[in-house]
Design a protein around this motif. Structure first.
Motif, short mmCIF file in Angstrom:
data_model
loop_
_atom_site.label_atom_id
_atom_site.label_comp_id
_atom_site.label_asym_id
_atom_site.label_seq_id
_atom_site.Cartn_x
_atom_site.Cartn_y
_atom_site.Cartn_z
N PHE A 130 -19.98 55.39 28.48
CA PHE A 130 -20.41 56.60 27.78
C PHE A 130 -20.84 56.35 26.35
O PHE A 130 -21.45 57.18 25.73
N ARG A 131 -20.49 55.18 25.82
CA ARG A 131 -20.77 54.92 24.41
C ARG A 131 -21.93 53.95 24.32
O ARG A 131 -21.89 52.87 24.91
N PHE A 132 -22.96 54.34 23.59
CA PHE A 132 -24.13 53.49 23.48
C PHE A 132 -24.31 53.05 22.03
O PHE A 132 -23.97 53.80 21.12
N PRO A 133 -24.81 51.83 21.83
CA PRO A 133 -25.03 51.38 20.46
C PRO A 133 -26.16 52.18 19.81
O PRO A 133 -27.08 52.63 20.50
N PRO A 134 -26.10 52.39 18.50
CA PRO A 134 -27.16 53.16 17.83
C PRO A 134 -28.49 52.42 17.87
O PRO A 134 -28.55 51.20 17.71
#
Lengths: 67, 268
Positions: free
Chosen positions: B25-29
């Motif tokens: 669910f967490r993506f790098p900017p």
């Protein structure tokens, strides 16, 4: 064996809402079959009930990851 | 996503591939932006949200740009959605709730499009599975029903009736009042947000596991029956997810209508 007890806790927490949903939807279907003209009202009330009962299982699902 | 696919391509070493699960669910900017000390970086989630919002807005704009008496295909589609929400309001609040039709229709379309990104190719990630989106939607709902209660019944009566419930025996009033207060002001928006959030998280994990199963097992010489099973199961999973997506949008809107209704009527 590795892992956390959270997973087990989540499994246990689904039991109550599972039984509750079974009774709730079963009763709703029963009343819809007895009185088809009231089906719309029964369905709306059923969804409200489902939403309330389901909240317990969902809280457990979130807490299983959060804790 | 990357870790899961990487594990898949190493031959299905699942040990630790889905752990921690938040990696799904967490993506790098993509672009680092910082404004006044607040992190406003653009990542994949927000891009998906923008595209879906644009799509929903464009669809509704095209549908109602030149409304005709005899609706065309697109207008008929738009009118079906509005009529669906209108029927929910008429069932729950009654004719006096029709002033909330624009708000609830917007909410329904927004939630539906945010959720449907879960099974849209090239996106495959519902922005509503990050807590910020459901929480913000629940906050809007909370503001509306508390505001309506304060406007229709007066601020003092609204909060007084919530704690000192009329027609309840004095002995159980302290407990019931406390439960009612907590339930109305804290538990309602919280469960509203958590319901949408948890359903989307569970659905996203289910879709990922189905697709990774196909990806891993279909090319392998020994495990291909499992891959074929995954191939057969994936349309079923997607159809089930589509059902959940619609149901969650419906339930969110319906519960908001129920809460608005409960604060419009004086307590009885």
């Amino acid at each position: 064996m590795e892992g956390t007890l959270n997973v087990l806790g989540y499994g246990l927490a689904t039991l109550g809402p599972g039984i509750g949903l079974g009774i709730l939807i079963g009763k709703a279907v029963e009343s819809m079959a007895r009185q088809p003209e009231a089906a719309g009202m029964v369905r709306t009330t059923m969804f409200i009930g489902i939403a309330v009962v389901e909240a317990l299982a969902l809280l457990a699902f979130v807490l299983a990851f959060a804790l | 996503m990357t870790r899961v696919i990487a594990a898949a391509e190493w031959g299905g070493e699942f040990d630790g591939a889905l752990d921690p699960i938040i990696d799904l669910f967490r993506f790098p900017p993509l672009w680092e932006i910082e404004l006044l000390g607040v992190d406003l970086s653009i990542n994949r989630t927000i891009l998906i949200a923008w595209v879906m919002t644009l799509l929903a807005g464009l669809l509704m704009f095209m549908a109602f740009r030149q409304p005709k008496i005899v609706p065309g295909k697109l207008q008929a589609f738009g009118e079906t959605i509005v009529d669906f929400v209108r029927q929910i309001i008429l069932d729950i609040i009654g004719p006096k709730g029709l002033k909330f039709l624009p708000l609830l229709t917007t909410m329904f379309i927004f939630i539906f499009f945010m959720n449907v990104a879960k099974i849209t190719p090239f996106m495959m990630m519902p922005p509503t599975s990050r807590m910020a989106w459901p929480l913000f939607l629940a906050l809007i709902s909370w503001l509306v029903y508390v505001g309506v209660g304060m406007k229709e019944q007066g601020a003092f009566t609204y909060f007084k009736d919530m704690v000192v419930i009329p027609g309840v025996p004095k002995a159980i009033l302290p407990f019931l009042g406390l439960i009612e207060l907590v339930s109305n002001l804290i538990l309602r928006p919280f469960t509203l947000a958590v319901r949408l959030f948890a359903n989307m998280v569970a659905g996203h994990i289910l879709v990922v596991i189905t697709l990774v199963t196909i990806h891993v097992f279909l090319p392998s010489p020994t495990g291909f029956p499992v891959g074929i099973f995954g191939l057969i199961a994936s349309p079923v999973v997607f159809a089930f997810e589509l059902f959940i997506i619609g149901l969650q949008a419906y339930i969110f809107v319906m519960l908001t209508a129920v809460y608005i209704d409960s604060s419009m009527e004086p307590a009885h």
